[in-house]
Structure formats: C-alpha cells, structure tokens
Design a protein around this motif. Sequence first.
Motif, PDB file in Angstrom:
ATOM      1  N   VAL A  94       0.937  -1.125   0.048  1.00  0.00           N
ATOM      2  CA  VAL A  94       0.097  -0.010   0.013  1.00  0.00           C
ATOM      3  C   VAL A  94       0.707   1.363   0.135  1.00  0.00           C
ATOM      4  CG1 VAL A  94      -1.669   1.334   1.281  1.00  0.00           C
ATOM      5  CG2 VAL A  94      -1.932  -1.352   1.099  1.00  0.00           C
ATOM      6  N   THR A  95       1.870   1.263   0.988  1.00  0.00           N
ATOM      7  CA  THR A  95       2.779   2.538   0.852  1.00  0.00           C
ATOM      8  C   THR A  95       3.371   2.819  -0.420  1.00  0.00           C
ATOM      9  OG1 THR A  95       3.279   1.886   3.325  1.00  0.00           O
ATOM     10  CG2 THR A  95       4.763   3.195   2.022  1.00  0.00           C
ATOM     11  N   ALA A  96       4.041   1.499  -1.181  1.00  0.00           N
ATOM     12  CA  ALA A  96       4.602   1.841  -2.422  1.00  0.00           C
ATOM     13  C   ALA A  96       3.681   2.334  -3.447  1.00  0.00           C
ATOM     14  CB  ALA A  96       5.176   0.464  -2.863  1.00  0.00           C
ATOM     15  N   PHE A  97       2.441   1.737  -3.532  1.00  0.00           N
ATOM     16  CA  PHE A  97       1.542   2.099  -4.265  1.00  0.00           C
ATOM     17  C   PHE A  97       1.126   3.593  -4.164  1.00  0.00           C
ATOM     18  CE2 PHE A  97      -2.838   3.087  -5.220  1.00  0.00           C
ATOM     19  CZ  PHE A  97      -2.980   2.772  -6.688  1.00  0.00           C
ATOM     20  N   GLN A 157      -9.113 -11.905   3.127  1.00  0.00           N
ATOM     21  CA  GLN A 157      -7.944 -11.444   2.864  1.00  0.00           C
ATOM     22  C   GLN A 157      -7.653 -12.168   1.328  1.00  0.00           C
ATOM     23  OE1 GLN A 157      -5.028 -12.740   5.710  1.00  0.00           O
ATOM     24  NE2 GLN A 157      -5.205 -10.851   6.787  1.00  0.00           N
ATOM     25  N   GLY A 158      -7.778 -13.172   0.984  1.00  0.00           N
ATOM     26  CA  GLY A 158      -7.684 -13.453  -0.304  1.00  0.00           C
ATOM     27  C   GLY A 158      -8.435 -13.037  -1.287  1.00  0.00           C
ATOM     28  N   PHE A 159      -9.545 -12.770  -0.957  1.00  0.00           N
ATOM     29  CA  PHE A 159     -10.422 -12.160  -1.843  1.00  0.00           C
ATOM     30  C   PHE A 159      -9.991 -10.559  -2.217  1.00  0.00           C
ATOM     31  CE2 PHE A 159     -14.158  -9.203  -2.592  1.00  0.00           C
ATOM     32  CZ  PHE A 159     -14.655  -9.319  -3.610  1.00  0.00           C
ATOM     33  N   THR A 160      -9.665  -9.960  -1.013  1.00  0.00           N
ATOM     34  CA  THR A 160      -9.381  -8.627  -1.372  1.00  0.00           C
ATOM     35  C   THR A 160      -8.014  -8.385  -2.082  1.00  0.00           C
ATOM     36  OG1 THR A 160     -10.074  -7.967   0.670  1.00  0.00           O
ATOM     37  CG2 THR A 160      -8.585  -6.561  -0.146  1.00  0.00           C
ATOM     38  N   ILE A 161      -7.092  -9.171  -1.840  1.00  0.00           N
ATOM     39  CA  ILE A 161      -5.833  -9.149  -2.751  1.00  0.00           C
ATOM     40  C   ILE A 161      -6.121  -9.769  -4.065  1.00  0.00           C
ATOM     41  CG2 ILE A 161      -4.933 -11.609  -2.435  1.00  0.00           C
ATOM     42  CD1 ILE A 161      -2.749  -8.380  -2.078  1.00  0.00           C
ATOM     43  N   GLY A 162      -6.960 -10.673  -4.246  1.00  0.00           N
ATOM     44  CA  GLY A 162      -7.229 -10.806  -5.575  1.00  0.00           C
ATOM     45  C   GLY A 162      -7.926  -9.916  -6.641  1.00  0.00           C
ATOM     46  N   MET A 163      -8.534  -8.907  -5.866  1.00  0.00           N
ATOM     47  CA  MET A 163      -9.364  -7.948  -6.435  1.00  0.00           C
ATOM     48  C   MET A 163      -8.224  -6.767  -6.837  1.00  0.00           C
ATOM     49  SD  MET A 163     -12.341  -9.315  -7.318  1.00  0.00           S
ATOM     50  CE  MET A 163     -13.196  -7.574  -7.335  1.00  0.00           C
ATOM     51  N   VAL A 164      -7.400  -6.717  -5.810  1.00  0.00           N
ATOM     52  CA  VAL A 164      -6.539  -5.221  -5.714  1.00  0.00           C
ATOM     53  C   VAL A 164      -5.321  -5.773  -6.846  1.00  0.00           C
ATOM     54  CG1 VAL A 164      -4.687  -4.461  -4.333  1.00  0.00           C
ATOM     55  CG2 VAL A 164      -6.929  -4.701  -3.460  1.00  0.00           C
ATOM     56  N   ILE A 214      -9.798   4.121 -11.548  1.00  0.00           N
ATOM     57  CA  ILE A 214      -9.680   3.129 -11.049  1.00  0.00           C
ATOM     58  C   ILE A 214      -9.267   2.979  -9.438  1.00  0.00           C
ATOM     59  CG2 ILE A 214      -8.149   0.956 -11.290  1.00  0.00           C
ATOM     60  CD1 ILE A 214      -7.633   1.542 -13.956  1.00  0.00           C
ATOM     61  N   TYR A 215      -8.663   3.971  -9.186  1.00  0.00           N
ATOM     62  CA  TYR A 215      -8.218   4.428  -7.789  1.00  0.00           C
ATOM     63  C   TYR A 215      -9.314   4.054  -6.766  1.00  0.00           C
ATOM     64  CZ  TYR A 215      -5.781   6.262  -3.627  1.00  0.00           C
ATOM     65  OH  TYR A 215      -5.428   6.402  -2.357  1.00  0.00           O
ATOM     66  N   PRO A 216     -10.477   4.805  -6.966  1.00  0.00           N
ATOM     67  CA  PRO A 216     -11.576   4.717  -5.882  1.00  0.00           C
ATOM     68  C   PRO A 216     -12.100   3.151  -5.756  1.00  0.00           C
ATOM     69  CG  PRO A 216     -12.070   6.560  -7.547  1.00  0.00           C
ATOM     70  CD  PRO A 216     -10.839   5.866  -8.101  1.00  0.00           C
ATOM     71  N   GLU A 217     -11.736   2.299  -6.856  1.00  0.00           N
ATOM     72  CA  GLU A 217     -12.201   1.028  -6.808  1.00  0.00           C
ATOM     73  C   GLU A 217     -11.389   0.340  -5.583  1.00  0.00           C
ATOM     74  OE1 GLU A 217     -11.952  -0.703 -10.692  1.00  0.00           O
ATOM     75  OE2 GLU A 217     -13.382   0.559 -11.678  1.00  0.00           O
ATOM     76  N   LEU A 218      -9.916   0.937  -5.633  1.00  0.00           N
ATOM     77  CA  LEU A 218      -9.184   0.161  -4.395  1.00  0.00           C
ATOM     78  C   LEU A 218      -9.646   0.608  -3.314  1.00  0.00           C
ATOM     79  CD1 LEU A 218      -5.760   0.813  -6.206  1.00  0.00           C
ATOM     80  CD2 LEU A 218      -6.693  -1.365  -5.913  1.00  0.00           C
ATOM     81  N   LYS A 219     -10.092   1.960  -3.170  1.00  0.00           N
ATOM     82  CA  LYS A 219     -10.621   2.338  -1.746  1.00  0.00           C
ATOM     83  C   LYS A 219     -11.792   1.773  -1.283  1.00  0.00           C
ATOM     84  CE  LYS A 219     -10.638   7.145  -2.751  1.00  0.00           C
ATOM     85  NZ  LYS A 219     -10.713   8.380  -2.547  1.00  0.00           N
ATOM     86  N   GLY A 220     -12.512   1.523  -2.261  1.00  0.00           N
ATOM     87  CA  GLY A 220     -13.768   0.656  -2.165  1.00  0.00           C
ATOM     88  C   GLY A 220     -13.387  -0.870  -1.438  1.00  0.00           C
ATOM     89  N   LEU A 221     -12.206  -1.398  -2.071  1.00  0.00           N
ATOM     90  CA  LEU A 221     -11.905  -2.549  -1.364  1.00  0.00           C
ATOM     91  C   LEU A 221     -11.063  -2.718  -0.055  1.00  0.00           C
ATOM     92  CD1 LEU A 221     -10.407  -3.993  -4.710  1.00  0.00           C
ATOM     93  CD2 LEU A 221     -12.386  -4.912  -3.614  1.00  0.00           C
ATOM     94  N   SER A 222     -10.624  -1.461   0.177  1.00  0.00           N
ATOM     95  CA  SER A 222      -9.796  -1.442   1.341  1.00  0.00           C
ATOM     96  C   SER A 222      -9.752  -0.015   1.894  1.00  0.00           C
ATOM     97  CB  SER A 222      -8.653  -2.106   1.459  1.00  0.00           C
ATOM     98  OG  SER A 222      -7.564  -1.932   2.493  1.00  0.00           O
ATOM     99  N   SER A 223      -9.853   0.384   3.095  1.00  0.00           N
ATOM    100  CA  SER A 223      -9.976   1.826   3.710  1.00  0.00           C
ATOM    101  C   SER A 223      -8.526   2.074   3.720  1.00  0.00           C
ATOM    102  CB  SER A 223     -10.520   2.060   5.221  1.00  0.00           C
ATOM    103  OG  SER A 223      -9.996   0.906   5.976  1.00  0.00           O
ATOM    104  N   ASP A 224      -7.339   1.071   3.606  1.00  0.00           N
ATOM    105  CA  ASP A 224      -5.886   1.466   3.595  1.00  0.00           C
ATOM    106  C   ASP A 224      -5.726   2.037   2.578  1.00  0.00           C
ATOM    107  OD1 ASP A 224      -5.886  -0.107   5.906  1.00  0.00           O
ATOM    108  OD2 ASP A 224      -5.120  -2.045   4.986  1.00  0.00           O
TER     109      ASP A 224
END
Length: 226
Positions: A94-97, A157-164, A214-224
């Motif tokens: 997340v930090t690198a991204f 966790q597996g679902f989230t990382i698979g979508m991210v 695309i970025y808001p889709e990531l925010k929708g997957l994780s508040s990180d």
Amino acid sequence: MNLIIIKYGLLIGAILASTAVVTGPLNPQKLFTDPENAQLTADSVYQFGSDVFYKELDKPGNEYMKSSVSGYSQSLIATNDMDNTFQEQWNRGVTAFESGYSDSTTAFYELLDAHDLPTAQQKVAVCRQFSLADTEFEQSLEYFAAAKASATPGSAQGFTIGMVIPRIEAIREECQNAEISCKMAVLADTSQDPAGFSANVKDTQGHIKEIQRIYPELKGLSSDFS
C-alpha cells in the motif's frame, strides 16, 4: 474462487481423515502427530483437505479453477504466521502504491508547465517522474504478490488481494502509457510543434484520468487506500 468448492475439499479431507482412524493412516506424515497412536489434530485434518483439494485441481478439466488459486498459499487454512506475513507485505504494498500514485498525478501537472521551462533537460526531467512512479508500482505489485502467497484463496484477505492486484496492474499500464505520451509531448515542444504538444498532453491526461477512475475501486476494497 468458489468458496463452495473449497469447503467441499475441506469436507472431503475431514471425512477421509476421519475414516483413516478406522482403516489406518492414508498419509502418516501429515495426518497424524503420533503415527503410533494415530492421533488426529485439526491442523492435520485441514492440511489433508488442502492436499485433496489441490490434487483434484491437477486433474484434466480443472484448469480454470487451478488458475483461480494461482499465486495463493496451498494451505486452505491460514496460520498466525501467514496472517502476520500477509499484513506486513500488504502494508508495504500500500505504501509503495500510494507513493507511485502521487508521483504519477504530480508528473502530469508538471507536464502542463513544461512549455515554460527554459531548457530541454528540464522538460525531459518532467517525464522521469512517470518512470519513478512505474518503479514504485512495480515494487508494490511485488509486495502484494508476497501477500497473496500468504493468503488462502477462500479468505477475506484472499478475496481482497485477488481484486487489488489486477487493478494496480491496470494503473501501472496506464502510467507507462502516460510516460510515453509525456515524452512525445516534450519532443513536440522542443521541435516547436504546439499542436503536437497539445495532442500528447491530452493523451497523457487521458491516461491519468483512467488512473484516477480506477483508484476509487481500490478504496472501495480497502480503507488502507486513502
């Protein structure tokens, strides 16, 4: 990944492992903590279920399912160590991204002012920011791949990382395309081609807008992702 199939694999493992108490150990190294007494543990049952599941995936006709669990841990039940590793790699990713995202969007706004920069070297340097962002996106994907390898395919966790991961890959591709358009814009500017400069700035903007879409889709997957 179909959770029903995963649970089915675990159920088969549990049934077969329970049967093994009567018929004898099917896999002493993994089923029993003490082969002499044939004592089963929860970990051995789940491990056996994992083995059954992945053995079934290797059979012809299961190629799609096999690709669905590619890159994940082959243990269907996460351990504490796996959870800790996942969180550590996830945080780094997340930090690198976020750093790459900031650099890519900043680079575009600097490109808008490239026409007013006094030297060709300064103009070219604007596009290097996109290259830096690309490197940061690449690093983030490496971290996320390590996190995925510590996640089970049927977990949250597996679902989230698979979508991210696919979304970050798409963002990285847009960043690479933005860098190309940026360089074309700088080349046009140094060649005294204002129409070419404007056209390539517009192309660069299009890639940045896609990144921002695309970025808001990531925010929708994780508040990180802030």
